[in-house]
Design a protein around this motif. Structure first.
Motif, PDB file in Angstrom:
ATOM      1  N   PHE A   1       0.830  -1.203   0.000  1.00 23.54           N
ATOM      2  CA  PHE A   1       0.000   0.000   0.000  1.00 23.54           C
ATOM      3  C   PHE A   1       0.864   1.251   0.000  1.00 23.54           C
ATOM      4  N   GLU A   2       1.895   1.251   0.839  1.00 22.32           N
ATOM      5  CA  GLU A   2       2.746   2.432   0.971  1.00 22.32           C
ATOM      6  C   GLU A   2       3.506   2.717  -0.321  1.00 22.32           C
ATOM      7  N   GLU A   3       3.906   1.665  -1.024  1.00 23.04           N
ATOM      8  CA  GLU A   3       4.668   1.822  -2.258  1.00 23.04           C
ATOM      9  C   GLU A   3       3.955   2.748  -3.235  1.00 23.04           C
ATOM     10  N   ALA A   4       2.675   2.493  -3.453  1.00 26.73           N
ATOM     11  CA  ALA A   4       1.905   3.295  -4.400  1.00 26.73           C
ATOM     12  C   ALA A   4       1.391   4.584  -3.775  1.00 26.73           C
TER      13      ALA A   4
ATOM     14  N   ILE B   1       4.010   7.417  -3.184  1.00 33.58           N
ATOM     15  CA  ILE B   1       4.388   8.115  -4.405  1.00 33.58           C
ATOM     16  C   ILE B   1       3.353   9.183  -4.744  1.00 33.58           C
ATOM     17  N   LEU B   2       2.080   8.814  -4.654  1.00 40.91           N
ATOM     18  CA  LEU B   2       1.003   9.749  -4.963  1.00 40.91           C
ATOM     19  C   LEU B   2       0.994  10.920  -3.991  1.00 40.91           C
ATOM     20  N   MET B   3       1.075  10.645  -2.691  1.00 39.30           N
ATOM     21  CA  MET B   3       1.030  11.712  -1.691  1.00 39.30           C
ATOM     22  C   MET B   3       2.226  12.639  -1.807  1.00 39.30           C
ATOM     23  N   LYS B   4       3.381  12.076  -2.075  1.00 39.92           N
ATOM     24  CA  LYS B   4       4.592  12.898  -2.213  1.00 39.92           C
ATOM     25  C   LYS B   4       4.445  13.866  -3.375  1.00 39.92           C
ATOM     26  N   ARG B   5       3.874  13.391  -4.482  1.00 35.37           N
ATOM     27  CA  ARG B   5       3.687  14.258  -5.648  1.00 35.37           C
ATOM     28  C   ARG B   5       2.683  15.362  -5.349  1.00 35.37           C
TER      29      ARG B   5
ATOM     30  N   THR C   1       0.145   8.474 -11.719  1.00 35.41           N
ATOM     31  CA  THR C   1       0.417   7.444 -10.720  1.00 35.41           C
ATOM     32  C   THR C   1      -0.448   6.211 -10.937  1.00 35.41           C
ATOM     33  N   LEU C   2      -1.728   6.411 -11.225  1.00 37.59           N
ATOM     34  CA  LEU C   2      -2.633   5.272 -11.368  1.00 37.59           C
ATOM     35  C   LEU C   2      -2.411   4.510 -12.671  1.00 37.59           C
ATOM     36  N   LEU C   3      -1.840   5.151 -13.663  1.00 37.35           N
ATOM     37  CA  LEU C   3      -1.459   4.411 -14.869  1.00 37.35           C
ATOM     38  C   LEU C   3      -0.331   3.430 -14.551  1.00 37.35           C
ATOM     39  N   LYS C   4       0.497   3.777 -13.559  1.00 35.75           N
ATOM     40  CA  LYS C   4       1.574   2.876 -13.130  1.00 35.75           C
ATOM     41  C   LYS C   4       1.083   1.864 -12.104  1.00 35.75           C
ATOM     42  N   TYR C   5       0.075   2.256 -11.310  1.00 34.73           N
ATOM     43  CA  TYR C   5      -0.483   1.381 -10.271  1.00 34.73           C
ATOM     44  C   TYR C   5      -1.994   1.285 -10.467  1.00 34.73           C
TER      45      TYR C   5
END
Length: 225
Positions: free
Chosen positions: A70-73, A76-80, A105-109
Motif C-alpha cells: 500500500f505504501e509503495e503506491a 508516491i502519490l502523496m509525495k507528488r 500514478t494510477l497508470l503505473k499502479y
C-alpha cells in the motif's frame, strides 16, 4: 521484529531478489482480489511459487507485506501532491498538476483504487489508520489556504472545500475503477482505453476549472488582466 521503516529500505535495496518480487506481486494480486483478511500467507506462498517460511523470512508477516504494498503506491502519490501544493504555481495550474498526478500514478499502479476500495469494505479500521499516518489533513489545510486566497482575489467562486476535494478525487479515480465496464461499453481495446485516459486527465482538469472560475479568473488565466 523489523520495523516498517527498515522493511521499506530492505525492499528498495539493490539486494531485492527475484523471490521477493514474486512474493510482492502475488500478494498484490491477492489483496486486490480477496482483501487483507481474505488472504493468507499460504495463499501468497502458493501463488508466488515459494513457501510460507520464505514469505515470513523476507517480510516477517502478512501485515508488513500489506503495509509495504500500500505504501509503495500511496506514498508516491502523496509525495507528488504535497510537492504540487508547495510549488509556486497559479491555482489553476495547481489543479491541472494535481489531477495529472492521479492519472500518472494510477497508470503505473492501476490496481490501487480497487485495492483501497476492497479494504474500505472489508477492513476499514486498518486502512483508516494507514491513511492517518500519511497526514492527509495537512494537504487539506494547504488546499484551504490556496482556495481562500483565490476567493479573495475573485478568481474563483465561493464553494464547499469538501465537495471540491471529493470532486477532484472522484473524477480522477473513477476511470480506473470503471475500466472493465468502460472498455466493454465503448467497445475499446486495452490500447485504446489507455489512449483515452492519456487525454482524459486534461479534460477533467479543464472541467473542474471551468466549474469554479469566475469571469475575472478567466481573464487572469488568459493574461487579459
Amino acid at each position: 521484529m523489523q520495523s516498517n521503516k527498515c522493511l521499506k529500505y530492505m525492499i528498495k535495496d539493490d539486494s531485492y531478489t527475484e523471490v521477493q518480487r514474486k512474493i510482492v506481486e502475488a500478494a498484490r494480486k491477492l489483496f486486490v482480489k480477496k482483501g487483507f483478511k481474505g488472504t493468507t500467507v499460504r495463499d501468497i506462498a502458493t501463488l508466488s511459487g515459494t513457501n510460507v517460511a520464505m514469505v515470513n523470512y523476507y517480510f516477517r508477516s502478512k501485515e508488513k507485506l500489506f503495509d509495504y504494498i500500500f505504501e509503495e503506491a500511496f506514498s508516491i502519490l502523496m509525495k507528488r501532491i504535497f510537492s504540487i501544493m508547495d510549488a509556486d504555481l497559479s491555482f489553476f495550474d495547481l489543479i491541472r498538476k494535481w489531477v495529472s498526478s492521479y492519472y500518472d500514478t494510477l497508470l503505473k499502479y492501476p490496481d490501487l483504487p480497487i485495492f483501497v476500495l476492497t479494504e474500505l469494505a472489508q477492513n476499514p479500521d486498518k486502512l483508516s489508520e494507514t491513511f492517518k499516518l500519511k497526514n492527509p489533513y495537512q494537504l487539506y489545510a494547504k488546499l484551504a489556504v490556496r482556495i481562500n486566497e483565490e476567493e479573495k482575489k475573485g478568481t474563483i467562486r465561493t464553494f464547499s472545500l469538501s465537495n471540491f476535494f471529493l470532486n477532484v478525487i472522484s473524477l480522477s479515480v473513477f476511470p480506473f475503477i470503471a475500466k472493465p465496464m468502460v472498455i466493454q461499453f465503448l467497445n475499446l481495446s486495452e490500447k485504446e482505453y489507455l489512449e483515452l485516459l492519456d487525454n482524459h486527465g486534461q479534460f477533467v482538469a479543464d472541467f473542474i476549472i471551468k466549474a469554479i472560475r469566475t469571469n475575472d479568473g478567466e481573464q487572469s488565466q488568459t493574461g487579459i488582466v
